[in-house]
Write an enzyme that holds these catalytic residues in place. Structure first.
Site, mmCIF file in Angstrom:
data_model
loop_
_atom_site.group_PDB
_atom_site.id
_atom_site.type_symbol
_atom_site.label_atom_id
_atom_site.label_comp_id
_atom_site.label_asym_id
_atom_site.label_seq_id
_atom_site.Cartn_x
_atom_site.Cartn_y
_atom_site.Cartn_z
ATOM 1 N N GLN A 105 0.819 -1.198 0.000
ATOM 2 C CA GLN A 105 0.000 0.000 0.000
ATOM 3 C C GLN A 105 0.863 1.262 0.000
ATOM 4 O O GLN A 105 0.334 2.367 -0.103
ATOM 5 C CB GLN A 105 -0.891 0.051 1.253
ATOM 6 N N PHE A 131 -6.062 -4.408 3.294
ATOM 7 C CA PHE A 131 -6.800 -4.070 4.519
ATOM 8 C C PHE A 131 -5.923 -3.447 5.585
ATOM 9 O O PHE A 131 -6.253 -3.503 6.759
ATOM 10 C CB PHE A 131 -7.505 -5.325 5.082
ATOM 11 N N GLU A 138 0.581 -1.992 4.660
ATOM 12 C CA GLU A 138 1.061 -0.621 4.802
ATOM 13 C C GLU A 138 2.526 -0.617 5.218
ATOM 14 O O GLU A 138 3.321 0.180 4.739
ATOM 15 C CB GLU A 138 0.202 0.147 5.826
ATOM 16 N N ARG A 162 -5.795 7.023 17.271
ATOM 17 C CA ARG A 162 -7.105 7.004 16.610
ATOM 18 C C ARG A 162 -8.147 6.295 17.471
ATOM 19 O O ARG A 162 -9.337 6.625 17.422
ATOM 20 C CB ARG A 162 -7.003 6.360 15.216
ATOM 21 N N ARG A 222 -7.847 -1.853 8.653
ATOM 22 C CA ARG A 222 -9.101 -1.150 8.388
ATOM 23 C C ARG A 222 -9.801 -0.595 9.634
ATOM 24 O O ARG A 222 -10.417 -1.345 10.386
ATOM 25 C CB ARG A 222 -10.035 -2.137 7.694
ATOM 26 N N PHE A 238 -8.011 1.146 11.902
ATOM 27 C CA PHE A 238 -6.783 1.686 12.466
ATOM 28 C C PHE A 238 -6.967 2.158 13.909
ATOM 29 O O PHE A 238 -6.596 3.271 14.264
ATOM 30 C CB PHE A 238 -6.344 2.868 11.563
ATOM 31 N N ALA A 252 -6.114 5.187 5.535
ATOM 32 C CA ALA A 252 -6.976 6.199 6.154
ATOM 33 C C ALA A 252 -8.181 6.508 5.275
ATOM 34 O O ALA A 252 -8.778 7.580 5.392
ATOM 35 C CB ALA A 252 -6.193 7.491 6.450
ATOM 36 N N GLU A 287 -12.998 2.585 5.257
ATOM 37 C CA GLU A 287 -13.031 2.114 6.651
ATOM 38 C C GLU A 287 -14.354 2.288 7.395
ATOM 39 O O GLU A 287 -14.720 1.420 8.181
ATOM 40 C CB GLU A 287 -11.925 2.822 7.449
#
Lengths: 264, 165, 824
Positions: free
Chosen positions: C208, C239, C243, C321, C353, C355, C577, C778
């Site tokens: 990603q 998903f 990352e 988050r 997903r 996060f 995000a 998300e």
């Protein structure tokens, strides 16, 4: 996988000969053995594929009202044929093994020879009092299953046929471990004119067993109520990441009652 | 020993020498025969991404030893579209948004072709879902997949269903 | 069930067009990294993994590995010529263990061999001796050892939570265990490194974040970034799991390629993928809430314990988050959120997903549910009572009492860990030392409703959405019906739950909210488009191509989508995000508009009209005087020496965020949704089924309704799986026991409820986003919380007690909760 020799005999006699090599292993549908080999949990020197032996495929009924299933018959075919021969409990069992792709390759012989403590067929074999026929003898179900992954089979012995008495009524209730669809607990109930068989798989640390207390109660009264107060002790039940022994013991009771209700 | 097998692969007769008895059909397709359309999702027969048709029946190619396929007829995703025309199941998958990342798609399509050929699910969504239950889709395109199978079932006459397998 | 079959004949933006590469996917021709034909001589790699969770390597004999058949090279930490690091944040994550191991499954060495199989077999021949130490595995272990990231907990607060809770007439309190989740992308991790001349390196990866791949590879090779190119055509699912978790493969392949001079490829087998890579962070969250007799929350405190694993990775922004979504859709005046980031000797938990948002949000829904239970109220009414005020009212109406300034949290500004010599990976969400921009954001006006982190909420639409959903899902009648049904059903019990979602959209690390694009219009009028976003099945490529096509008034098939490539667009943020369409759509729009305006200006001059009146529609360019076919217009422009290529750039406006103080405006806007789920539970076994789901979700003015509905359904089911059947189990040695699809259950085709309706809320984004759409990757994931609470509702029907269900709600846990509820 470790390396191996490979043979694909066309007859049982040839297969028996091929299996005389040390560390040779029969290969049925491969649905259990291939993953095992990939994880290198087994290292046979030779694989003897039984998939080319037509004489051990097929389903028919004998004159003792037993369903005679070739050891090399795949689950899908067993499910289809059992239905037409009036044995719905076995259809219910075979049609829910794994998934459709597995049912196109996996065989009853392979499953019984492996005796995974969470396999389905052993419950049916025990409940019906089946006979496991090999290339050299016949073994009663009660004598065949010896414990986790252990059977009475000798080195190089092949299951050629399973003779299962067809009950008057039968049902299989499986509480699935959702990821693998193996039974966390699977109960096969078979009602005959003179007795009732209750085979339980997935639950006990000693492998498949007959719940004789339930069999007796159901023998006089074939109803879910007859087994209502009965339970199996948690002691000796499997405890693993899928469920505790207590949960399994509890499920044995529930699944038995449901199987009886379904077999009415 | 260098065993070899003779089989029909996507309609073409092939003789294949196997340098190793352990090779699975999946690895044979992807690594030896330059047919990477069939995907490896788990290599344990638990996800369905490697589904192909052997003699018209769907199997997990990762659990099938190539050696056991002597004389078999194999169809992979690459063999479905005849002369550049998409198979009805392939069309239906596009029409019904039956994929997102696409990785499970070849296995889903082959499984759907096999399911339709079995002729028992019909266009009943619940039986289709059960019949497709061996093919995981992490993106959850299941709704589109179910609609696609229904669509394809309807558009394929019984005659065509046999051809498909 | 609604038949949402889309109309394919419409064009461009707002059309439900199929995913890009549709034909490639259904014919098996779409290529993923492992399908790319490799050059002859390509080598294959595998990692040798640690077999203990914590300890020191006292001896490592790899001689048998080196001499195994097909092995060309074996690499250990000491062989790495430059950086030994794959961390996206604190440089605390070596590619290969350097004397110490920190989790069961940590890569210790790498094998390079002629085939994948040869590499994997060779790995097993290693002889490694460890001096094992007691690992820290659980949240309790970590607390006891004070094993954490950052020097202490982070706190965001508003008002006086303690006082408000103490003064409230009633209270609920409790604790919730929230499990993690394995990504189980169907395409496992994979990378292919191709050495170029002069030391350059090209990497094909399933990632990603190609810019991060480029950066970490450059670091590992001791090169400036301009010598490395990373390319991503597509991923077979990600998903969040790609990352940062792809760094290790890309770096290993690049190092091996540089050493051997040959292309090197690596992919994880499924079991290894489970064991090596990080998963969704699991949490324990405790809560104390004070409320009144109507169910209004007067004060609330959450303490969040986040199990991060052995390295920092993206854990700080994840835990942030979780804090930023702790209040979900509810306006809290006196609130305190305390977050502990705990370090354990397990896989380094990573992005997934949501996060952290889902984990932070679910206890809030539990609190509402528990309050409703205590007061015998319908939880939907308690939700409505506590909702933020609706948009267009929030700046006025009922001035809130002035709240005393909250005490500032202890200054625990992010500490850089080891390897300060390495430059920050500033394009990563894990980057430290972020710049707090001077307050460009608006300070909340007095009386304006704010989140616990002081951001005004001005776009709240859940009142209307809840009303509409209750109506379409027939909520009230069904609730009454279920109560009656349960009363006469002893074994099976049904439950119903409506839960809302408010999810903040933007990277909380402000500087990541930027994107670039590169668009070429060729002489024949065909268009090639490139941007920094990556395609993982979410339909980003299709959506952005719709934007490009719309800007030029063309059909999408004129726009060629190309692989994401650090050589075309530099310094990109991860596709994460949910921001991909927002950021890249705007960047592509900017590039297209630049070219379009040049063509317009050129033709306007030629035809003597005002450039502003030139229209691009239906494949033509119309200047009033003339009508040109687009290709003709382009040809003329080329002949007129007008540049037909442009870059585009976009940065999200108005956002500013101080993560230490917990203040600012981290999000450009919120995305909203609500779901009603009905479930049935078998009280004898704990088994359950979902019977019906109704979803109403806010995608703004949808760029592509078909893709958005697919994302919504996919998110909901994945969120449901997280909270029900997907259970990760580690043993006492820190070994992951659930490491295959046979032991880790993700939703299958047959798990979807028979009745399933998804409707898009038809309203434009108040914020000025691309075509007024909203991010949709998300937010729908958290709609799965309604499944969980539906189960809880069914359990609550079994007795007087409150279920206090933990996640995941496996059948055995459900059965235990039923027994608890009865015993109360």
């Amino acid at each position: 996988m470790y390396n191996f020799d490979f043979e694909r005999p066309k007859s049982v006699a040839d297969a028996v000969k091929a299996l005389q090599t040390e560390e040779a292993q029969p290969l049925g549908g491969g649905q259990t053995l291939i993953p095992t080999l990939k994880q290198r949990l087994a290292m046979p020197s030779k694989l003897v594929s039984l998939a080319g032996i037509d004489e051990i495929k097929g389903v028919c009924k004998d004159d003792q009202n037993r369903l005679c299933i070739g050891g090399g018959t795949v689950h899908r075919v067993i499910a289809e044929k059992a239905m037409s021969e009036g044995f719905p409990g076995l259809t219910g069992l075979a049609s829910k093994i794994g998934d459709p792709a597995v049912r196109n390759r996996g065989t009853i012989g392979g499953s019984l020879a492996n005796n995974d403590p969470s396999a389905c067929y052993p419950a049916a074999a025990m409940a019906t009092g089946a006979t496991i026929v090999t290339d050299r003898r016949e073994i009663a179900a009660d004598d065949y299953f010896k414990g986790l992954f252990e059977t009475a089979l000798e080195e190089g012995e092949i299951i050629t046929e399973v003779k299962m008495p067809i009950p008057e009524a039968s049902a299989y209730m499986k509480f699935e471990q959702p990821a693998s669809r193996f039974p966390l607990v699977g109960v096969f109930v078979a009602r005959f004119s003179d007795r009732v068989g209750v085979g339980v798989t997935g639950a006990s640390e000693s492998g498949v067993f007959r719940w004789t207390e339930a069999e007796r109660a159901l023998g006089s009264d074939f109803s879910a109520d007859a087994v209502k107060g009965l339970s199996v002790p948690a002691d000796g039940m499997i405890s693993d990441l899928h469920g505790t022994a207590e949960y399994r013991a509890h499920l044995v009771g529930v699944m038995t009652r449901r199987a009886v209700a379904a077999a009415q | 020993m260098s065993p070899s097998i003779s089989l029909t692969l996507n309609g073409e007769a092939r003789d294949i020498a196997l340098d190793d008895p352990r090779v699975t059909l999946l690895d044979l397709l992807r690594e030896r025969l330059a047919l990477p359309g069939t995907k490896k999702g788990c290599d344990r027969g638990q996800c369905g991404a490697c589904t192909v048709l052997v003699n018209g029946r769907r199997v997990n190619s990762c659990l099938t030893l190539a050696l056991t396929l002597d004389g078999a007829e194999i169809t992979t995703i690459e063999g479905l579209a005849a002369d550049g025309t998409l198979h009805p199941v392939q069309e239906a998958f596009i029409e019904n948004d039956a994929f997102q990342c696409g990785y499970c798609t070849p296995g889903q399509i082959m499984s759907a072709v096999g399911l339709i050929a079995e002729g028992r699910a019909g266009d009943d969504p619940e039986r289709i879902r059960e019949g497709m239950s061996g093919n995981i889709c992490r993106c959850v395109a299941y709704h589109g997949i179910t609609l696609a199978v229904q669509d394809a079932t309807r558009s394929m006459t019984p005659l065509k269903k046999e051809d498909a397998a | 069930m609604k038949d949402e079959r889309p109309d394919r004949t419409a064009r461009a933006v707002r059309s439900p067009l199929p995913h890009d590469a549709a034909t490639l996917h259904v014919t098996g021709a779409a290529r993923y990294v492992d399908d790319i034909p490799v050059p002859a001589g390509c080598l294959h790699m595998a990692f040798g993994l640690s077999e203990i969770a914590r300890g020191t390597i006292t001896a490592m004999d790899l001689s048998a590995v080196r001499s195994a058949p097909g092995v060309r090279d074996v690499i250990t930490a000491g062989d790495l010529p430059f950086a030994n690091d794959v961390s996206p944040s604190a440089h605390d994550e070596p590619l290969l263990a350097d004397g110490e191991v920190f989790y069961f499954g940590q890569p210790v060495f790498a094998v390079v061999a002629d085939s994948h199989l040869a590499a994997r077999k060779a790995v097993r021949l290693a002889r490694i001796d460890y001096d094992a130490q007691t690992p820290i595995l659980t949240i309790d272990d970590a607390l006891a050892a004070d094993s954490r990231f950052e020097e202490g907990p982070r706190v965001y607060a508003k008002g006086d939570a303690d006082g408000a809770i103490a003064a409230a007439p009633r209270r609920v309190e409790g604790s919730m265990e929230i499990g993690g989740q394995e990504h189980f992308y169907l395409e496992g991790q994979a990378a292919l490194a191709l050495p170029q001349e002069d030391g350059d390196m090209v990497v094909q990866c399933s990632s990603q974040h190609p810019t991060e791949i480029q950066h970490k590879v450059a670091e590992a090779l001791g090169l400036p970034m301009h010598a490395v190119r990373a390319e991503v055509r597509r991923m077979g699912g990600a998903f969040g799991g790609k990352e940062s978790q792809g760094n290790a493969l890309a770096v290993a392949c690049a190092v091996a390629a540089a050493r051997t001079g040959r292309p090197c490829k690596m992919r994880y087998d499924r079991d290894d993928d489970f064991v090596i890579t990080g998963k969704r962070h699991d949490f324990r969250i405790t809560y104390r809430a004070g409320h009144d007799d109507d169910g209004r929350i007067l004060g609330l405190e959450f303490v969040q314990y986040c199990r991060c694993g052995w390295s920092q990775d993206l854990s700080l922004p994840v835990a942030d988050r979780a804090m930023l979504h702790a209040e979900n859709a509810y306006h809290l005046v006196d609130v305190r959120i305390e977050s502990h980031r705990l370090k354990t000797h397990t896989q380094s938990a990573t992005a997934f997903r949501g996060f952290g948002g889902p984990q932070g949000m679910i206890p809030m829904e539990r609190v509402i549910d528990e309050i409703a239970h205590a007061l015998s109220l319908d939880p939907v009414e308690v939700r409505r009572l506590n909702y933020y005020r609706a948009a267009a009212q929030s700046a006025e109406g009922g001035a809130a009492p002035a709240t005393p300034a909250a005490p500032l949290p202890r200054d625990i500004s992010g500490q850089k860990k080891v390897h300060d010599a390495l430059p920050d990976d500033i394009a990563s969400r894990g980057a430290l030392g972020e710049v707090v921009e001077p307050a460009a954001g608006r300070v909340a006006a007095s009386g304006e409703q704010t989140t616990p982190y002081h951001m005004p909420v001005t776009d709240f639409i859940l009142h209307e959405m809840t009303d509409r959903l209750c109506q379409s899902a027939d909520y009230t009648a069904r609730r009454a019906g279920i109560e009656a049904w349960n009363a006469q059903s002893p074994i099976l019990k049904k439950g119903l739950a409506l839960t809302p979602v408010k999810f903040g959209i933007s990277f909380t690390l402000t500087h990541l909210n930027q994107a670039g694009a590169l668009v070429h219009v060729y002489q024949d009028g065909s268009i090639q488009m490139n941007h920094g976003g990556t395609e993982m099945g979410q339909g980003l490529f299709r959506k952005v191509s719709q934007v490009a096509a719309s800007r030029f008034g063309l059909d999408v098939d004129r726009v060629r989508i190309t692989a994401t490539d650090t050589g075309k667009v530099p310094n990109t943020s991860a596709t994460a995000a949910s921001s991909g369409s927002d950021l890249n759509g705007m960047a592509v729009k900017a590039a297209c508009d630049t070219i379009r305006d040049r063509i317009a200006a050129f033709l306007a001059e030629k035809d003597g009209v005002d450039a502003a009146t030139v229209r691009f529609e239906d494949g033509a360019v119309i200047t009033g005087a003339e009508r040109y076919d687009f290709a003709e217009a382009v040809r003329l422009a080329y002949l007129g020496r007008v540049s037909l290529s442009a870059t585009g750039y976009y940065r999200t406006p108005d956002i500013v965020w101080d993560r230490i103080r917990g203040e600012g405006r981290p999000f450009f806007y919120f995305a909203y949704g609500a779901a009603v789920t009905e479930a049935v539970v078998d009280t004898l076994t704990g088994e359950y089924r979902l019977l019906r789901t109704d979803i109403l979700h806010d995608a703004g003015a949808s760029l592509n309704p078909a893709i958005d509905i697919g994302q919504i359904e996919g998110g909901y089911i994945q969120g449901t799986g997280w909270l029900t059947t997907e259970e990760l189990v580690w043993d006492a040695e820190g070994r992951l026991r659930t490491h295959a699809p046979s032991t880790y259950k993700i939703p299958a085709c047959s798990d979807r409820p028979d009745l399933f309706t998804v409707t898009l809320w038809d309203g434009e984004n108040f914020a000025d986003t691309i075509y007024r759409s909203k991010a949709v990757g998300e937010p729908p994931f958290m709609l799965g919380i309604s499944s969980f609470l539906a189960l809880s509702d069914a359990i609550a029907a079994c007795g007087p007690g409150y279920p206090a269900l933990d996640a995941p709600a496996t059948p055995e846990r459900v059965l235990a909760a039923i027994q608890r509820v009865r015993a109360a």
